[in-house]
Motif scaffolding. Structure first.
Motif, PDB file in Angstrom:
ATOM      1  N   ASN A 186       0.836  -1.208   0.000  1.00 32.46           N
ATOM      2  CA  ASN A 186       0.000   0.000   0.000  1.00 32.46           C
ATOM      3  C   ASN A 186       0.864   1.250   0.000  1.00 32.46           C
ATOM      4  OD1 ASN A 186      -2.329  -1.511   0.086  1.00 32.46           O
ATOM      5  ND2 ASN A 186      -2.762  -1.129   2.244  1.00 32.46           N
ATOM      6  N   ALA A 187       1.854   1.283   0.908  1.00 28.63           N
ATOM      7  CA  ALA A 187       2.706   2.461   1.016  1.00 28.63           C
ATOM      8  C   ALA A 187       3.457   2.717  -0.288  1.00 28.63           C
ATOM      9  CB  ALA A 187       3.684   2.300   2.175  1.00 28.63           C
ATOM     10  N   LEU A 188       3.959   1.655  -0.913  1.00 33.17           N
ATOM     11  CA  LEU A 188       4.677   1.818  -2.177  1.00 33.17           C
ATOM     12  C   LEU A 188       3.740   2.251  -3.302  1.00 33.17           C
ATOM     13  CD1 LEU A 188       6.960  -1.303  -1.774  1.00 33.17           C
ATOM     14  CD2 LEU A 188       7.772   1.068  -1.893  1.00 33.17           C
TER      15      LEU A 188
ATOM     16  N   ILE B 255      10.227  -1.455  -3.802  1.00 33.96           N
ATOM     17  CA  ILE B 255      10.767  -2.107  -2.615  1.00 33.96           C
ATOM     18  C   ILE B 255      11.177  -1.040  -1.609  1.00 33.96           C
ATOM     19  CG2 ILE B 255      11.593  -4.226  -3.707  1.00 33.96           C
ATOM     20  CD1 ILE B 255      14.369  -2.901  -3.930  1.00 33.96           C
ATOM     21  N   PHE B 256      11.137  -1.412  -0.346  1.00 28.76           N
ATOM     22  CA  PHE B 256      11.765  -0.613   0.690  1.00 28.76           C
ATOM     23  C   PHE B 256      13.183  -1.131   0.888  1.00 28.76           C
ATOM     24  CE2 PHE B 256       7.353   0.392   1.932  1.00 28.76           C
ATOM     25  CZ  PHE B 256       7.468   1.782   2.006  1.00 28.76           C
ATOM     26  N   THR B 257      14.108  -0.217   1.109  1.00 25.67           N
ATOM     27  CA  THR B 257      15.507  -0.563   1.302  1.00 25.67           C
ATOM     28  C   THR B 257      16.030   0.143   2.549  1.00 25.67           C
ATOM     29  OG1 THR B 257      16.375   1.310   0.038  1.00 25.67           O
ATOM     30  CG2 THR B 257      15.785  -0.682  -1.214  1.00 25.67           C
TER      31      THR B 257
ATOM     32  N   GLY C  38      12.514  12.939   3.043  1.00 28.18           N
ATOM     33  CA  GLY C  38      11.333  13.745   2.778  1.00 28.18           C
ATOM     34  C   GLY C  38      10.078  13.368   3.530  1.00 28.18           C
ATOM     35  N   LEU C  39      10.030  12.211   4.145  1.00 24.18           N
ATOM     36  CA  LEU C  39       8.881  11.849   4.987  1.00 24.18           C
ATOM     37  C   LEU C  39       9.263  11.799   6.459  1.00 24.18           C
ATOM     38  CD1 LEU C  39       6.939   9.137   2.926  1.00 24.18           C
ATOM     39  CD2 LEU C  39       6.587  11.607   3.026  1.00 24.18           C
ATOM     40  N   PHE C  40      10.502  12.180   6.776  1.00 28.81           N
ATOM     41  CA  PHE C  40      10.940  12.432   8.155  1.00 28.81           C
ATOM     42  C   PHE C  40      11.013  11.194   9.046  1.00 28.81           C
ATOM     43  CE2 PHE C  40       7.800  15.860   6.888  1.00 28.81           C
ATOM     44  CZ  PHE C  40       8.741  16.659   6.258  1.00 28.81           C
ATOM     45  N   VAL C  41      10.987   9.993   8.491  1.00 28.77           N
ATOM     46  CA  VAL C  41      11.051   8.792   9.330  1.00 28.77           C
ATOM     47  C   VAL C  41      12.502   8.567   9.757  1.00 28.77           C
ATOM     48  CG1 VAL C  41       9.098   7.837   8.044  1.00 28.77           C
ATOM     49  CG2 VAL C  41      11.406   7.022   7.544  1.00 28.77           C
ATOM     50  N   PRO C  42      12.784   7.724  10.747  1.00 28.66           N
ATOM     51  CA  PRO C  42      14.167   7.505  11.200  1.00 28.66           C
ATOM     52  C   PRO C  42      15.041   6.905  10.105  1.00 28.66           C
ATOM     53  CG  PRO C  42      12.596   6.731  12.852  1.00 28.66           C
ATOM     54  CD  PRO C  42      11.799   7.038  11.615  1.00 28.66           C
ATOM     55  N   TYR C  43      16.352   7.057  10.304  1.00 27.22           N
ATOM     56  CA  TYR C  43      17.306   6.525   9.340  1.00 27.22           C
ATOM     57  C   TYR C  43      17.106   5.022   9.124  1.00 27.22           C
ATOM     58  CZ  TYR C  43      19.942  10.865   9.975  1.00 27.22           C
ATOM     59  OH  TYR C  43      20.326  12.181  10.021  1.00 27.22           O
ATOM     60  N   GLY C  44      17.369   4.624   7.876  1.00 27.95           N
ATOM     61  CA  GLY C  44      17.279   3.211   7.528  1.00 27.95           C
ATOM     62  C   GLY C  44      16.069   2.880   6.700  1.00 27.95           C
ATOM     63  N   CYS C  45      15.512   3.897   5.983  1.00 26.53           N
ATOM     64  CA  CYS C  45      14.322   3.634   5.172  1.00 26.53           C
ATOM     65  C   CYS C  45      14.425   4.374   3.838  1.00 26.53           C
ATOM     66  CB  CYS C  45      13.050   4.049   5.905  1.00 26.53           C
ATOM     67  SG  CYS C  45      11.543   3.515   5.065  1.00 26.53           S
ATOM     68  N   GLY C  46      14.796   3.634   2.805  1.00 24.21           N
ATOM     69  CA  GLY C  46      14.782   4.151   1.445  1.00 24.21           C
ATOM     70  C   GLY C  46      13.761   3.375   0.626  1.00 24.21           C
ATOM     71  N   SER C  47      13.613   3.743  -0.630  1.00 20.06           N
ATOM     72  CA  SER C  47      12.677   2.999  -1.485  1.00 20.06           C
ATOM     73  C   SER C  47      13.038   3.192  -2.951  1.00 20.06           C
ATOM     74  CB  SER C  47      11.231   3.442  -1.243  1.00 20.06           C
ATOM     75  OG  SER C  47      11.019   4.772  -1.707  1.00 20.06           O
ATOM     76  N   LEU C  48      12.598   2.238  -3.746  1.00 17.81           N
ATOM     77  CA  LEU C  48      12.755   2.289  -5.197  1.00 17.81           C
ATOM     78  C   LEU C  48      11.427   1.954  -5.842  1.00 17.81           C
ATOM     79  CD1 LEU C  48      14.394   2.219  -7.921  1.00 17.81           C
ATOM     80  CD2 LEU C  48      14.759  -0.219  -7.460  1.00 17.81           C
TER      81      LEU C  48
ATOM     82  N   ASN D 121       5.618 -10.451  -3.745  1.00 15.27           N
ATOM     83  CA  ASN D 121       6.600 -11.188  -2.950  1.00 15.27           C
ATOM     84  C   ASN D 121       7.906 -10.397  -3.034  1.00 15.27           C
ATOM     85  OD1 ASN D 121       8.469 -12.913  -1.856  1.00 15.27           O
ATOM     86  ND2 ASN D 121       7.792 -14.716  -2.984  1.00 15.27           N
ATOM     87  N   PHE D 122       8.225  -9.659  -1.994  1.00 16.74           N
ATOM     88  CA  PHE D 122       9.328  -8.704  -2.077  1.00 16.74           C
ATOM     89  C   PHE D 122      10.676  -9.357  -2.340  1.00 16.74           C
ATOM     90  CE2 PHE D 122       6.211  -6.117   0.330  1.00 16.74           C
ATOM     91  CZ  PHE D 122       6.123  -5.055  -0.553  1.00 16.74           C
TER      92      PHE D 122
END
Length: 472
Positions: free
Chosen positions: A125-127, A143-145, A295-305, A335-336
């Motif tokens: 959903n988020a992606l 994917i989230f990275t 840009g969404l201000f969440v803690p470090y360790g969350c990227g996406s493609l 299936n990620f």
């Protein structure tokens, strides 16, 4: 019978531990405005003093908490502080931290769909929301990275597989000299020869020059190489510059190349109207990297493609294994593990899903629009203040500046100015080199940074300039 030590805490012990750690965190966040912006004094000595052998006996949890809050966390750059304006701030939303705790505590396996179908659907959903934000179509997959570095890596892998297949040695990639170095690293890790990575000169506004890209592409084609990927920037790290995204799209279409955009820093500005006007053409890319921890201000360790043709992402990452034969994935689900280098990974998407659901998208849109306004305000103040000059025109939320002293070396003065500001503990700023010139950077992005903090930051810079002048 020999029994092993019990690693399971009692309900009462879990409650006590959780409450004491939560109190410490709430106290830490409540006192952020009064805390130092950074504390790196004697950093090497402090780090060396923490070396220790593996423990052979346990330590009470309260002692460990005291150790962390007093001897570890304070000795760092305080990147959660409202006056942290260095590098690319994010802030670290508390609901996202709670989401990470929840995800780790319940320890659900989201690497394959059938192990946690509902959790995988929340990530999907988020992606899908991200795809909508960028103007991408329904067939998009993502994917989230851990961050932009690995997201860019998977983008290069997808482009390499789709266009080059096995002919990697002839593949060439094109990007400007302002592109984040992780893209070059991604190309190297993907097997693209370093000699085939074309780092092209940017213009006076630090943007890519499509004409230089085309000249390089033509030369490589003439020499029997295989151009396969163009990289554009939706906000560079150095200056926040936005490349001519539509012109790069036309160039990629003309030569049938994969068009990738690194929007790790700037992509989410597409949520607000002013940002959308600046990022015209972002929807024409084949793939885009977005960092929620920026840009969404969440803690470090969350990227996406995101990849517009999701099947291309899947084909470049999917493999089968006998020990995974029990799993299954419905056609309309993801299936990620088939879209990512990772099999085992945390439930990353929860730290994005939870705050978006709590606050709603408009709250993030308004925060991002505010950062653009604050940047424009500070930029105008620099232009109006005698002796200061800006080395770039801000397109998003990065300002580069320096002070021109009446005498002496400009770069040396500004190095002392930045060092003085950092030493004062009143503000955290980073620096860069632009066309050979030393520049101090301001990046306004944290959700905790508002008009008051920006005004105070400007006053600190002026005060620091006066103090450094006294020593000359």
């Amino acid at each position: 019978m020999i029994t092993s030590p019990n690693l399971e805490l009692s309900p009462e012990a879990m409650q006590r531990m959780g409450e004491s750690y939560l109190r410490a965190i709430v106290d830490h966040l409540t006192n952020l405005p009064q805390s130092p912006r950074s504390n790196l004094d004697n950093a090497a000595e402090i780090a060396r003093a923490l070396r220790e052998p593996a423990p052979q006996s346990g330590t009470p949890v309260d002692e460990l908490l005291q150790f962390l809050m007093q001897r570890v966390i304070p000795h760092s750059i305080n990147s959660a502080h409202p006056a942290y304006l260095g590098y690319i701030p994010g802030g670290g939303l508390f609901p996202s931290a709670v989401a990470e705790f929840l995800a780790a505590a319940v320890n659900r396996y989201v690497g394959v769909w059938y192990a946690a179908p509902a959790a995988a659907r929340l990530e999907t959903n988020a992606l899908e929301w991200f795809a909508e934000f960028m103007g991408y179509p329904a067939g998009t997959r993502g994917i989230f990275t851990s961050g932009g570095s690995l997201a860019n890596f998977s983008a290069v892998i997808a482009a390499r597989k789709h266009i080059l297949n096995e002919n990697i040695s002839a593949g060439t990639i094109y990007l400007s000299d302002q592109t984040h170095h992780c893209v070059m690293k991604a190309a190297m890790l993907a097997g693209i020869p370093e000699r085939n990575i074309r780092v092209l000169k940017s213009d006076e506004y630090f943007r890519a020059v499509p004409e230089f890209f085309e000249l390089a592409i033509k030369a490589d084609l003439k020499n029997g190489l295989r151009p396969f990927m163009i990289v554009g920037n939706a906000g560079t790290t150095n200056t926040g510059a936005i490349d001519p995204l539509r012109e790069l799209a036309e160039l990629s279409e003309k030569y049938s190349l994969w068009y990738h955009i690194d929007g790790a820093y700037g992509g989410f500005f597409n949520l607000c109207e002013e940002g959308k006007r600046k990022l015209l053409g972002v929807e024409r890319s084949d793939s885009i990297v977005l960092d929620p921890h920026k840009g969404l201000f969440v803690p470090y360790g969350c990227g996406s493609l995101l990849v517009k043709d999701g099947e291309r992402l899947r084909r470049s990452h999917v493999l089968k294994a006998d020990y995974l034969q029990d799993q299954f994935t419905p056609e309309d689900e993801t299936n990620f593990s088939e879209y990512s280098p990772e099999l085992t990974r945390p439930f990353r998407g929860l730290q994005v899903w939870l705050p978006l659901k709590m606050f709603g998208v408009p709250a993030f849109r308004e925060n991002l629009a505010e950062k653009l306004r604050l940047t424009e305000w500070m930029y105008e103040r620099f232009l109006a203040e005698p002796g200061f000059e800006c080395l770039s025109v801000p397109e998003l939320s990065v300002i580069t500046f320096r002070y021109r002293p009446l005498r002496g070396d400009i770069a040396a003065f500004n190095r002392r100015l930045q060092a003085f500001i950092m030493k004062s503990g009143k503000l955290f700023l980073s620096s860069t080199i632009l066309k050979g010139q030393f520049a101090i950077r301001v990046c306004i992005l944290s959700f905790r940074t508002h008009q008051t903090e920006v005004e105070e930051a400007f006053e600190v810079i002026k005060w620091a300039k006066e103090e450094v002048e006294k020593t000359d």
